[in-house]
Scaffold this active site. Structure first.
Site, PDB file in Angstrom:
ATOM      1  CE1 TYR A 103     -49.303 -88.765  65.204  1.00  0.00           C
ATOM      2  CE2 TYR A 103     -50.502 -90.771  64.664  1.00  0.00           C
ATOM      3  CZ  TYR A 103     -50.425 -89.393  64.700  1.00  0.00           C
ATOM      4  OH  TYR A 103     -51.470 -88.636  64.231  1.00  0.00           O
ATOM      5  CE  LYS A 177     -51.056 -88.634  60.473  1.00  0.00           C
ATOM      6  NZ  LYS A 177     -51.942 -89.608  61.141  1.00  0.00           N
ATOM      7  CG  ASP A 272     -57.904 -87.500  61.827  1.00  0.00           C
ATOM      8  OD1 ASP A 272     -57.195 -88.317  62.426  1.00  0.00           O
ATOM      9  OD2 ASP A 272     -57.729 -86.270  61.899  1.00  0.00           O
ATOM     10  CB  THR A 307     -65.560 -87.033  61.467  1.00  0.00           C
ATOM     11  OG1 THR A 307     -66.346 -85.968  62.011  1.00  0.00           O
ATOM     12  CG2 THR A 307     -64.702 -86.483  60.349  1.00  0.00           C
TER      13      THR A 307
END
Length: 565
Positions: A103, A177, A272, A307
């Protein structure tokens, strides 16, 4: 092609080479003599019969011989394509070492080469140019309504700090993921689907690359994009009603809006925003124990109010509300700073998620300005924050002057520079410790070796989402939760924080990633129990600890039978 039996074995109609080409069935040299005879494998393998442990030792040596991290990633991907159990055994045995390979950060390098190195498809590729093909694609997976626990989808607009990487980014990040979900929490790899949402790309290098395997047009936005996402969600939830829908690496114009649209309606999660927020909250809960300043008295400066930064702010605000503040007062205890400086309510172009945190213009009328903006240094001088959170990707933004000013105003400054990779971190922990006289409580987004200062060894917490989202997903699956609630995220954060002892000087604020399966199991129990308390569980949780253990898939070989055996 194959099905699991009540005793955990598999039955299959495949024979010969077809068995060896199915990653979840293939055991290579570990097939017994009886299985080889039954499955038509005699003469197709060397005569030795090895154990999984013997195979893992040889494979690990081959892995270590790879000359670069990228080639290690490629090697592991090839292993996963031919023998999934052996892949996950290797990953589970060496998770701390291999997590950065499968990852972040190495997967970003692999994604850039996706079209050139394309080998074997995984999951489904959904095209905005063929919305009617969504159901066909899921149907072709040959999975029933009760066969899927988790679907990870990405449109690849904001991949791990490298930006827009089109279909390869979506496929690569969703697959990566899910590998972490399985290795860290035992999510069954046969019960997951990675989804690449191909809506085009604005990456000119991809659009002009002859080898690119995705849609060759710019990103579609607006109503057509929204309709495509709606079609994906409605199809996936109808065909797999028990599945958790995970969103990954969407751009700021879509990530928050999509999450807000579907939260409360379906079982969904954005790592996220929510995962990052929850792991930062876990680190802050540990820091609060050390500092003695309760959540309701925190003054938080968020440097990088995009964000991710605002998603974290939301969870920290909610934690302050749980500690006794009303929502408006808690919101006012957070100061957001972005590219235009401190955000104020008279600024044009603020995103909807930034607006609640924008400071009143009158409040800062006398503050010093750098041109038209109010700088981080001025905010620290005026606010005297207890916590400084870095999500800006601006390397070196937390300067010695700023850190010393913060440390002058609070006994135990909480400083979390969580931007990554290393070249984007706001400050290095060794500097933060030195500038604060060893008083800073630190969590970062990158792994840092222990640091010794004035005779104290400081173990630096890594705010790694892998400490939280695998267990959150597992708990959601165990409870068959109707949705992922704020309470479930809170339970996950509290469970992670509860796994560390912060009483010793220099202690880490978070667990290390060495024992992710243990961490994930603990988080899963807390999440499933909270889902039951909130009446969100769709199954009876009589013994949550045992039900979590029973659900966790283990990388061990199963007996494989032919049909009728």
């Amino acid at each position: 092609m194959f099905a699991e039996q009540p005793d955990g074995s598999y039955v299959t109609s495949l024979r010969g080479q077809a068995v060896l080409q199915e990653p979840l069935l293939n055991k290579g040299t570990a097939f017994s003599a009886e299985e080889r005879a039954e499955l038509g494998l005699e003469g197709l393998l060397p005569p030795v019969v090895e154990t999984l442990e013997e195979q893992a030792r040889r494979i690990y040596a081959q892995y270590r011989a790879q000359p670069s991290d990228l080639l290690k990633n490629v090697y592991l991907a090839a292993l996963r394509d031919r023998n999934e159990v052996l892949y996950y055994r290797l990953l589970s045995d060496h998770l701390r070492e291999m997590l950065p390979i499968v990852y972040d950060p190495t997967v970003a390098q692999a994604i850039k080469l996706y079209s050139h190195e394309y080998r074997r498809p995984r999951g489904v590729y959904l095209s905005i140019d063929d919305p009617d093909g969504i159901e066909r694609a899921f149907t072709d997976m040959r999975l029933g309504p009760d066969d899927v626990d988790l679907i990870v989808a990405s449109d690849a607009e904001e991949i791990l700090g490298i930006g827009d990487w089109g279909v390869g980014g979506g496929a690569g990040i969703a697959t990566g993921k899910l590998a972490v979900y399985t290795a860290a929490a035992g999510i069954d790899p046969a019960r997951v689907i990675p989804v690449a949402l191909d809506v085009g790309t604005d990456n000119e290098a991809l659009l002009t690359e002859p080898a690119y395997v995705g849609n060759r047009h710019s990103r579609i936005r607006g109503k057509r994009y929204d309709d495509f996402i709606d079609a994906y969600v409605s199809t996936a939830t109808r065909m797999f009603p028990g599945a958790l829908l995970h969103w990954e690496d969407f751009g700021p114009s879509n990530a928050r809006r999509i999450l807000d649209r579907y939260t409360g309606r379906i079982c969904t999660f954005n790592d996220d925003m929510q995962g990052t927020g929850a792991i930062v909250l876990a680190a802050l809960l540990s820091a609060v124990k050390v500092s003695g300043t309760p959540m309701r008295e925190q003054r938080i400066v968020v440097f990088g109010a995009g964000t991710a930064g605002t998603g974290i702010a939301d969870q920290l605000r909610d934690a302050m509300v749980r500690d006794g503040l009303d929502r408006d007062t808690a919101t006012r205890r957070i100061w957001p700073i972005d590219k235009q400086g401190l955000l104020t309510n008279d600024m044009s172009g603020l995103r909807d998620f930034q607006q609640p945190y924008a400071r009143p213009r009158d409040e800062v009328s006398g503050w010093a300005r750098d041109g038209q903006s109010i700088s981080l240094a001025e905010v620290v001088r005026r606010v005297k924050p207890t916590m400084l959170l870095g999500t800006s990707t601006v390397h070196g933004a937390f300067t010695e002057e700023i850190v010393r000013a913060m440390a002058a105003g609070v006994d135990r400054p909480i400083i979390f520079p969580i931007s990554n990779p290393t070249e984007r971190i706001e400050a290095m922990p060794a500097d933060l410790i030195r500038w604060s006289g060893g008083r800073a409580l630190i969590a970062t987004g990158i792994p840092i070796d222990p640091i010794t200062h004035d005779g104290v060894t400081y173990v630096i917490a890594q705010a790694n989402n892998a400490l939280l989202y695998p267990g959150l997903g597992l708990g959601t699956v165990v409870a068959r939760a109707r949705q992922v609630s704020p309470g479930m995220l809170q339970a996950a954060a509290e469970a992670v924080a509860g796994l560390v002892d912060v009483s010793a000087p220099g202690a880490s604020l978070l667990p290390q990633v060495d024992n992710l399966r243990e961490v994930s199991a603990t988080v899963a129990v807390a999440v499933a129990d909270r889902a039951a308390e909130e009446h969100l569980a769709r199954v009876d949780l009589r013994d949550t600890v045992q039900q979590v253990q029973d659900t966790m898939w283990q990388p061990v070989y199963r007996r494989v039978h032919g049909n009728g055996q």
